[in-house]
Design a protein around this motif. Structure first.
Motif, PDB file in Angstrom:
ATOM      1  N   ILE A   8       0.834  -1.192   0.000  1.00  0.00           N
ATOM      2  CA  ILE A   8       0.000   0.000   0.000  1.00  0.00           C
ATOM      3  C   ILE A   8       0.875   1.250   0.000  1.00  0.00           C
ATOM      4  CG2 ILE A   8      -1.900  -1.184   1.152  1.00  0.00           C
ATOM      5  CD1 ILE A   8      -1.225   0.414   3.647  1.00  0.00           C
ATOM      6  N   LEU A  12      -1.550   6.059   2.089  1.00  0.00           N
ATOM      7  CA  LEU A  12      -2.571   5.258   2.754  1.00  0.00           C
ATOM      8  C   LEU A  12      -2.085   4.788   4.124  1.00  0.00           C
ATOM      9  CD1 LEU A  12      -5.402   4.195   2.377  1.00  0.00           C
ATOM     10  CD2 LEU A  12      -4.474   2.183   1.236  1.00  0.00           C
ATOM     11  N   GLN A  13      -0.808   4.486   4.190  1.00  0.00           N
ATOM     12  CA  GLN A  13      -0.249   4.097   5.492  1.00  0.00           C
ATOM     13  C   GLN A  13      -0.393   5.230   6.505  1.00  0.00           C
ATOM     14  OE1 GLN A  13       3.571   2.211   6.030  1.00  0.00           O
ATOM     15  NE2 GLN A  13       3.443   1.397   3.950  1.00  0.00           N
ATOM     16  N   LEU A  15      -2.569   7.643   6.425  1.00  0.00           N
ATOM     17  CA  LEU A  15      -3.994   7.797   6.738  1.00  0.00           C
ATOM     18  C   LEU A  15      -4.397   6.844   7.862  1.00  0.00           C
ATOM     19  CD1 LEU A  15      -6.832   9.055   5.757  1.00  0.00           C
ATOM     20  CD2 LEU A  15      -7.142   6.838   4.664  1.00  0.00           C
ATOM     21  N   ARG A  16      -3.927   5.597   7.750  1.00  0.00           N
ATOM     22  CA  ARG A  16      -4.332   4.591   8.736  1.00  0.00           C
ATOM     23  C   ARG A  16      -3.586   4.758  10.051  1.00  0.00           C
ATOM     24  NH1 ARG A  16      -4.744  -0.495   4.494  1.00  0.00           N
ATOM     25  NH2 ARG A  16      -6.646   0.261   3.526  1.00  0.00           N
ATOM     26  N   ALA A  23      -9.989   4.290   4.813  1.00  0.00           N
ATOM     27  CA  ALA A  23      -9.918   4.522   3.364  1.00  0.00           C
ATOM     28  C   ALA A  23     -10.055   6.006   3.073  1.00  0.00           C
ATOM     29  CB  ALA A  23     -11.046   3.768   2.679  1.00  0.00           C
ATOM     30  N   PHE A  24      -9.571   6.387   1.889  1.00  0.00           N
ATOM     31  CA  PHE A  24      -9.737   7.774   1.477  1.00  0.00           C
ATOM     32  C   PHE A  24     -11.174   8.040   1.092  1.00  0.00           C
ATOM     33  CE2 PHE A  24      -5.087   7.522   0.509  1.00  0.00           C
ATOM     34  CZ  PHE A  24      -4.725   8.457   1.458  1.00  0.00           C
ATOM     35  N   GLY A  29      -7.573  10.450  -2.359  1.00  0.00           N
ATOM     36  CA  GLY A  29      -6.422   9.621  -2.730  1.00  0.00           C
ATOM     37  C   GLY A  29      -5.674  10.185  -3.928  1.00  0.00           C
TER      38      GLY A  29
END
Ligand code: ADP
Ligand code: ZN
Length: 611
Positions: A8, A12-13, A15-16, A23-24, A29
């Motif tokens: 990923i 995204l990393q 974000l989490r 998720a975006f 994204g």
């Protein structure tokens, strides 16, 4: 998570890990990848759409410090607190700081110890700020509230013009400009003033499906407002907008006297009271702020349940931005506006007597006309709003015109009666009269003024008894909205326009919207709300949710930050429903990032089990 970490993206990393989201959202994204790669972007997204992450994540992924230009000095502290709670190294520079505080932040910036630096635009006027920026490593420039650079818009700030220079001075640093205001005219102006014509433009859907739009005629505004708050929003946080400082004060007092906790906010209050009222709104549950439009930009309180307008906004852009402050958390919310004939008269007067050249006045006039058209439409309000921003939509089922479709009727004869009354009055005397008097004549009221001017002798006296007073006011409003009637600036007198003769001659048919019966509309709106109500917490989760809120309130108070900076309501709801039994499980809940998990995880788990 199904995808192995290695595959990923960095974005995204982040974000989490940092923000705890899975998720975006739509658009995020793509925008983030684009900026991470070093490109410029112009981002148009509605309020609550999730703009902040579009620059915060690239700032974290790219090398160096993300510099965020924002006009919202009063909110920088909260924004920085929220980021720090998520473990992001953030700071700000603005005029509220003393020299020592500023020095600390400057040193952190130069040493590369910041991820994000918030900057007020006027700081760029100061040579030392520019030199400071030269000494650090800049990951990107984010220009928040970018519509402030546009004179066409409703929120122009001269300091924003300085931002055109960023590109020349730092040609290699990517820039991302963001705004929730996005008619084609504003967008073009933003792009040209910020040299972003070549940049990629990202336009998200402007729809805010959880907001229910309602516009009703203003009859007894205070009573109408009170009814709304009592029947649909008791105990909810919300904003009530008024045009003048005076009415802000009065309405705040009125609400308080009626048992609804409300505080005023306007530019005439002393700065301390103003800051305190804003801070109370952000920190307390269920407080109402009564404000002029000086309030609210950048306020990212997620659980504002209603935005009520007691006066007509000056533009659709302003209206959309103000109403957009409701329901950022995605839960059902109300945007309610009461508007009357006097609003039109007052705003027309304000435009005619406003400073600035003819072009400026024309601009204001175009804005007002679009707002009036929205008020008087018989179509879905949402469709009309989206069209205004150049987007399509389907009738939404969640606005007043969808819920109780207004009937339209042939108002040609009524319009002729009204216009000829104005012609008569004009002819009889060299004096002009306002709407109230004209309506009294049409409905045949022998009041003092009518008798004084012998207006009961006019041939039009009493010819309009088939319509009620409120209906006549509706006719006047709608003719004004359609440009078939105008208001003179001096005394608010009604006068004909170039197109009025067409109606008088019978060459033009006039279709009007029937005034809804107030009770009916309110009832329909209520059932819609019931239908749309969020899945309520299961009853066994309620006490847990309440305990979590109590814990959160104590934390927030300790740190002197708004409660939502700790966790959003939506996150607490999810925790109370899922009842995680370990840190790993808790970490999977939306809004629980790595830092918050480490900081609050054990306390939250303890709160879940009653002592
Ligand atoms: P805007 O600046 O566009 O008005 P914000 O950036 O304040 O909106 O975001 C609105 C809300 O949505 C915030 O509470 C934010 O935490 C939340 N949010 C943003 N992106 C996401 C996402 N990808 N997943 C979940 N929540 C999100
Ligand atoms: Zn609709």
């Amino acid at each position: 998570m199904a995808v192995p970490e290695g595959e990923i993206s960095d974005a995204l990393q982040v974000l989490r890990r940092v923000f705890g989201y899975d998720a975006f959202r739509e658009g995020q994204g793509e925008i983030i990848e684009h900026v991470v790669a070093g490109n410029d972007a112009l981002v148009l997204m509605p309020t609550g759409g999730g703009k902040s992450l579009c620059y915060q994540i690239p700032a974290l992924v790219r090398k160096g410090v993300g510099v965020v230009i924002s006009p919202l000095i009063a909110l920088m502290q909260d924004q920085v607190d929220a980021l720090r709670n998520a473990g992001v190294r953030a700071g700000f520079l603005n005029s509220t700081q003393d020299l020592d505080e500023r020095r600390v932040v400057e040193a952190q910036f130069v040493a590369g110890e910041l991820d994000l630096l918030y900057l007020a635009p006027e700081r760029l006027k100061v040579a030392s700020t520019v030199q400071l920026l030269d000494r650090g490593d800049i990951a990107l420039f984010a220009i928040d509230e970018a519509h402030c650079v546009a004179q066409w818009g409703h929120d122009f700030r001269p300091d924003y013009l300085l931002l055109s220079g960023l590109h020349e001075r730092w040609p290699d640093v990517p820039r991302i400009a963001l705004t929730a205001t996005a008619t084609q005219a504003t967008r073009t102006e933003i792009a040209s003033r910020l040299n972003l014509e070549q940049a990629r433009h990202f336009v998200a859907s402007f729809d805010r499906p959880n907001i229910q739009y309602r516009i009703e005629p203003k009859n007894e505004p205070k009573r109408q407002l009170l009814h709304l708050l009592r029947t649909e929003h008791s105990g909810d946080a919300g904003i009530v907008y008024c045009l003048s400082r005076n009415s802000v004060e009065k309405i705040a007092e009125f609400l308080t006297a009626n048992g609804i906790e409300a505080v005023p906010y306007h530019a005439g209050l002393d700065p301390r009271t103003r800051a305190e009222n804003q801070s109370r709104f952000l920190r307390e549950d269920g407080l109402v702020v009564v404000a002029t439009i000086a309030f609210g930009m950048g306020i990212d309180k997620p659980d504002v349940r209603f935005v009520a307008h007691l006066d007509l906004p000056k533009s659709v852009e302003g209206y959309y931005q103000e109403t957009g402050r409701a329901g950022r958390d995605g839960l059902p919310s109300t945007a309610w506006l009461a508007y009357g004939l006097n609003d039109v008269v007052n705003l027309r007067k304000m435009i005619d007597t406003s400073e600035g050249d003819a072009a400026h006045r024309r601009r204001l006039s175009v804005h007002l006309d679009a707002m009036l058209a929205l008020c008087e439409t018989v179509e879905c309000r949402r469709v009309q709003l989206l069209n205004y921003f150049g987007q399509d939509g389907e009738p939404c089922g969640n606005c007043d015109t969808c819920l109780t479709p207004p009937e339209s009727w042939d108002g040609t004869i009524a319009a002729q009666k009204l216009l000829s009354a104005i012609v008569r009055l004009d002819r009889e005397r060299r004096q002009k009269f306002g709407a109230g008097h004209v309506i009294d004549i049409l409905t045949g009221k022998k009041n003092a003024k009518v008798i004084q001017f012998d207006h009961d002798a006019l041939s039009v006296f009493g010819v309009g008894s088939e319509l009620r007073d409120t209906e006549w006011r509706g006719v006047v409003r709608q003719l004004l909205a359609q440009g078939l009637l105008a208001v003179e600036s001096n005394y608010g007198a009604l006068v004909l326009t170039d197109t009025s003769p067409e109606v008088l001659k019978g060459a033009r048919k006039v279709m009007l919207r029937r005034e809804p019966e107030p009770t009916k509309a309110a009832k329909a709106a209520k059932t819609a709300k019931e239908r749309k109500a969020p899945v309520d917490l299961p009853s066994e989760a309620m006490p847990v949710f309440e305990r979590l809120r109590t814990w959160r309130a104590a934390q927030a108070k300790d740190q002197g930050v708004p409660a939502y900076v700790i966790f959003h309501d939506a996150t607490l709801r999810e925790i109370a429903t899922a009842m995680p039994s370990s840190l790993t499980e808790l970490g999977k809940i939306s809004g629980v990032g790595e830092n918050k998990l480490a900081k609050y995880g054990n306390q939250v788990l303890e709160t879940l089990t009653p002592a």
